[in-house]
Motif scaffolding. Sequence first.
Motif, mmCIF file in Angstrom:
data_model
loop_
_atom_site.group_PDB
_atom_site.id
_atom_site.type_symbol
_atom_site.label_atom_id
_atom_site.label_comp_id
_atom_site.label_asym_id
_atom_site.label_seq_id
_atom_site.Cartn_x
_atom_site.Cartn_y
_atom_site.Cartn_z
ATOM 1 N N ASP A 102 -14.174 -13.210 43.854
ATOM 2 C CA ASP A 102 -14.222 -14.446 44.619
ATOM 3 C C ASP A 102 -14.108 -14.110 46.101
ATOM 4 N N PHE A 103 -14.329 -15.122 46.950
ATOM 5 C CA PHE A 103 -14.331 -14.915 48.395
ATOM 6 C C PHE A 103 -13.679 -16.110 49.068
ATOM 7 N N ILE A 104 -12.740 -15.848 49.974
ATOM 8 C CA ILE A 104 -12.101 -16.901 50.765
ATOM 9 C C ILE A 104 -12.332 -16.587 52.234
ATOM 10 N N GLN A 105 -12.777 -17.592 52.963
ATOM 11 C CA GLN A 105 -13.026 -17.446 54.403
ATOM 12 C C GLN A 105 -11.737 -17.706 55.175
ATOM 13 N N LYS A 106 -11.429 -16.832 56.148
ATOM 14 C CA LYS A 106 -10.328 -17.104 57.073
ATOM 15 C C LYS A 106 -10.835 -18.087 58.115
ATOM 16 N N PRO A 107 -10.002 -18.937 58.714
ATOM 17 C CA PRO A 107 -8.568 -19.032 58.476
ATOM 18 C C PRO A 107 -8.249 -19.552 57.081
ATOM 19 N N LEU A 108 -7.107 -19.123 56.568
ATOM 20 C CA LEU A 108 -6.715 -19.476 55.211
ATOM 21 C C LEU A 108 -6.517 -20.979 55.052
ATOM 22 N N ASN A 109 -6.879 -21.440 53.886
ATOM 23 C CA ASN A 109 -6.769 -22.843 53.535
ATOM 24 C C ASN A 109 -5.934 -22.917 52.261
ATOM 25 N N VAL A 123 -14.933 -12.209 58.444
ATOM 26 C CA VAL A 123 -16.303 -11.705 58.572
ATOM 27 C C VAL A 123 -17.099 -12.339 57.442
ATOM 28 N N GLY A 124 -17.625 -13.514 57.714
ATOM 29 C CA GLY A 124 -18.258 -14.287 56.662
ATOM 30 C C GLY A 124 -19.768 -14.177 56.608
ATOM 31 N N THR A 125 -20.310 -13.041 56.978
ATOM 32 C CA THR A 125 -21.769 -12.915 56.946
ATOM 33 C C THR A 125 -22.250 -12.813 55.506
ATOM 34 N N GLN A 126 -23.449 -13.245 55.271
ATOM 35 C CA GLN A 126 -24.047 -13.162 53.939
ATOM 36 C C GLN A 126 -24.109 -11.708 53.472
ATOM 37 N N TYR A 129 -11.689 2.420 38.919
ATOM 38 C CA TYR A 129 -10.435 2.749 38.239
ATOM 39 C C TYR A 129 -10.121 1.729 37.139
ATOM 40 N N ASP A 130 -10.358 0.438 37.435
ATOM 41 C CA ASP A 130 -10.052 -0.644 36.494
ATOM 42 C C ASP A 130 -11.122 -1.728 36.619
ATOM 43 N N LYS A 131 -12.066 -1.719 35.699
ATOM 44 C CA LYS A 131 -13.193 -2.665 35.772
ATOM 45 C C LYS A 131 -12.743 -4.119 35.661
ATOM 46 N N ASP A 132 -11.537 -4.361 35.145
ATOM 47 C CA ASP A 132 -11.037 -5.728 34.981
ATOM 48 C C ASP A 132 -10.183 -6.212 36.158
ATOM 49 N N ALA A 133 -10.080 -5.407 37.209
ATOM 50 C CA ALA A 133 -9.289 -5.805 38.378
ATOM 51 C C ALA A 133 -9.802 -7.143 38.918
ATOM 52 N N ASP A 134 -8.879 -8.041 39.229
ATOM 53 C CA ASP A 134 -9.224 -9.368 39.758
ATOM 54 C C ASP A 134 -9.045 -9.325 41.274
ATOM 55 N N ILE A 135 -10.161 -9.219 41.994
ATOM 56 C CA ILE A 135 -10.127 -9.012 43.437
ATOM 57 C C ILE A 135 -10.753 -10.196 44.174
ATOM 58 N N ILE A 136 -9.986 -10.749 45.107
ATOM 59 C CA ILE A 136 -10.433 -11.847 45.949
ATOM 60 C C ILE A 136 -10.585 -11.307 47.367
ATOM 61 N N VAL A 137 -11.763 -11.451 47.941
ATOM 62 C CA VAL A 137 -11.976 -11.033 49.319
ATOM 63 C C VAL A 137 -11.531 -12.176 50.233
ATOM 64 N N VAL A 138 -10.707 -11.838 51.225
ATOM 65 C CA VAL A 138 -10.229 -12.807 52.205
ATOM 66 C C VAL A 138 -10.638 -12.256 53.563
ATOM 67 N N SER A 139 -11.631 -12.878 54.189
ATOM 68 C CA SER A 139 -12.148 -12.279 55.415
ATOM 69 C C SER A 139 -12.668 -13.315 56.392
#
Length: 125
Positions: free
Chosen positions: A103-110, A87-90, A75-85
């Motif tokens: 980008d990707f952030i591992q839970k627990p949040l820091n 489930v940190g598998t490769q 829908y929007d190729k410029d969407a800025d999406i950060i994965v927060v999960s």
Amino acid sequence: MMLNGIKILIGDDSILARKQLKDIVSTYGTPVFLEASNGQDAIDLYKKESPELVFLDIVMPVKDGIAAITEIKAYDKDADIIVVSSVGTQTQLKAAIEAGANDFIQKPLNAEQIHHIISSRFEGR
């Protein structure tokens, strides 16, 4: 750096995870938070509200985060999406990046990680 009025979408099926993220981000002002508890709601909210930043969990009901990323990016190729999960598998990380996550952030949040994400995107506001 203040985020007053900036729309931020948080897609996570955990109310607690959404609250924790909102609490951390709120230290930078008063953004407008949009909340979704499943991937489909996240997609629908994105299309309706056009937020400037999206935080998405991978494991969610209805549609998972990977499907939501794919649809939002279509829908929007410029969407800025950060994965927060947690489930940190490769494999999951690779799938999220391939789908278009920025980008990707591992839970627990820091709080430091969130600060880095926010400052790299909104420095000078």
